[in-house]
Design a protein around this motif. Sequence first.
Motif, short mmCIF file in Angstrom:
data_model
loop_
_atom_site.label_atom_id
_atom_site.label_comp_id
_atom_site.label_asym_id
_atom_site.label_seq_id
_atom_site.Cartn_x
_atom_site.Cartn_y
_atom_site.Cartn_z
N SER A 162 43.71 55.67 25.85
CA SER A 162 44.01 54.28 25.51
C SER A 162 45.30 54.25 24.70
O SER A 162 45.71 55.28 24.13
CB SER A 162 42.87 53.69 24.67
OG SER A 162 43.21 52.44 24.11
N VAL A 163 45.92 53.09 24.61
CA VAL A 163 47.02 52.97 23.65
C VAL A 163 46.49 53.21 22.23
O VAL A 163 47.24 53.60 21.34
CB VAL A 163 47.72 51.59 23.72
CG1 VAL A 163 48.46 51.44 25.02
CG2 VAL A 163 46.75 50.45 23.50
N GLN A 164 45.17 53.01 22.05
CA GLN A 164 44.57 53.30 20.75
C GLN A 164 44.40 54.80 20.50
O GLN A 164 43.92 55.21 19.45
CB GLN A 164 43.23 52.59 20.61
CG GLN A 164 43.34 51.21 19.95
CD GLN A 164 43.83 50.16 20.94
OE1 GLN A 164 43.33 50.08 22.06
NE2 GLN A 164 44.79 49.36 20.53
N SER A 165 44.81 55.62 21.46
CA SER A 165 44.94 57.05 21.19
C SER A 165 46.14 57.30 20.28
O SER A 165 46.26 58.38 19.68
CB SER A 165 45.14 57.83 22.50
OG SER A 165 44.01 57.70 23.34
N ALA B 167 45.39 62.56 31.35
CA ALA B 167 44.73 61.31 30.97
C ALA B 167 45.64 60.13 31.27
O ALA B 167 46.87 60.25 31.30
CB ALA B 167 44.36 61.31 29.50
N ILE B 168 45.00 58.99 31.50
CA ILE B 168 45.70 57.71 31.58
C ILE B 168 45.36 56.93 30.32
O ILE B 168 44.21 56.85 29.92
CB ILE B 168 45.27 56.92 32.83
CG1 ILE B 168 45.72 57.63 34.10
CG2 ILE B 168 45.82 55.49 32.78
CD1 ILE B 168 45.20 56.99 35.37
N GLY B 169 46.39 56.38 29.69
CA GLY B 169 46.20 55.56 28.49
C GLY B 169 46.50 54.10 28.81
O GLY B 169 47.65 53.68 28.72
N PRO B 170 45.50 53.34 29.20
CA PRO B 170 45.75 51.92 29.51
C PRO B 170 46.13 51.14 28.26
O PRO B 170 45.64 51.42 27.16
CB PRO B 170 44.41 51.42 30.07
CG PRO B 170 43.66 52.65 30.45
CD PRO B 170 44.10 53.70 29.47
N LEU C 70 46.62 50.03 37.64
CA LEU C 70 46.28 51.40 37.26
C LEU C 70 46.14 52.32 38.46
O LEU C 70 46.09 53.55 38.31
CB LEU C 70 44.99 51.42 36.45
CG LEU C 70 45.08 50.80 35.05
CD1 LEU C 70 43.69 50.49 34.52
CD2 LEU C 70 45.82 51.73 34.10
N ALA C 71 46.05 51.75 39.65
CA ALA C 71 45.77 52.55 40.85
C ALA C 71 46.86 53.58 41.13
O ALA C 71 46.57 54.73 41.48
CB ALA C 71 45.59 51.64 42.06
N VAL D 233 49.97 53.53 30.57
CA VAL D 233 50.23 52.41 31.49
C VAL D 233 50.00 51.16 30.67
O VAL D 233 48.90 50.61 30.62
CB VAL D 233 49.30 52.47 32.71
CG1 VAL D 233 49.65 51.37 33.71
CG2 VAL D 233 49.38 53.84 33.39
N ASP D 234 51.05 50.71 29.98
CA ASP D 234 50.84 49.75 28.89
C ASP D 234 51.91 48.68 28.77
O ASP D 234 52.00 48.00 27.75
CB ASP D 234 50.75 50.51 27.56
CG ASP D 234 52.03 51.26 27.20
OD1 ASP D 234 53.00 51.22 27.99
OD2 ASP D 234 52.06 51.88 26.12
#
Length: 253
Positions: free
Chosen positions: A144-147, A184-187, A223-224, A245-246
């Motif tokens: 996440s962006v919260q990462s 990882a993906i960070g939405p 996100l795909a 991806v933000d």
Amino acid sequence: MKLFDLTGRLALVTGSSKGIGLAIAKGLAQAGASIVLNGRDHTALEAARSDLAATGADVYAVSFDVTDAAAVAEAVERIETEIGPIEILFNNAGMQHRAPLQDFPLDAWERLKATNIDSVFFVGQAVARKMIARGHGKIINIASVQSELARPGIAPYTATKGAVKMLTKGMATDWARFGLQVNAIGPGYFVTELNAALVTDPEFSGWLERRTPAGRWGTVDELAGAAVFLASDASSFINGHILYVDGGITSSL
């Protein structure tokens, strides 16, 4: 485009009866992958499976609790035996709970840790053991962006997503030598049921649009592309990377 072709590969996506997980599953299916959907709500899971199958996708539904290590081990064995080898894993299952940190309930803290961290470890480890024996595999965790960034009222969630980021790096460090790629993906902020209260809050939406360089919320279908890239041969030498991806929110003060 062969680098991005997932034809013949089986992907397990946890927490995929709706939202980001289902959008990722649809993107992988469009790239040719067979899909195993997962969730605890049998009705919602079967509805998602039916809708995705109607598009022509080869899709299965396997309900199990990703926070139960024994249930995870049993489910992975069943999938590998009855459906096929899991070549792609998306650890997507997650939850949110908002409350002031000084008043944050202990039971919510425990649920957040189990859903957002334990599940990544349990499912990742069970699937990796199979991948290691075969000498290849893709594991993609949902960070996440919260990462990277905190906001008021979600400190425990931020802690769990920071842990997902570092667990991703640790998995890559341990497993890359066996032929696995773990990323990882960070939405950023996406229009989902999880964010429904924020989407409909004019004050928050206004703040987000001003704060995000792209000037808007994301839609889950965006996100795909990242999902297919990290699941495909196109990312064969990428390991331990967090792809945000933000809309640029982690790049701008």
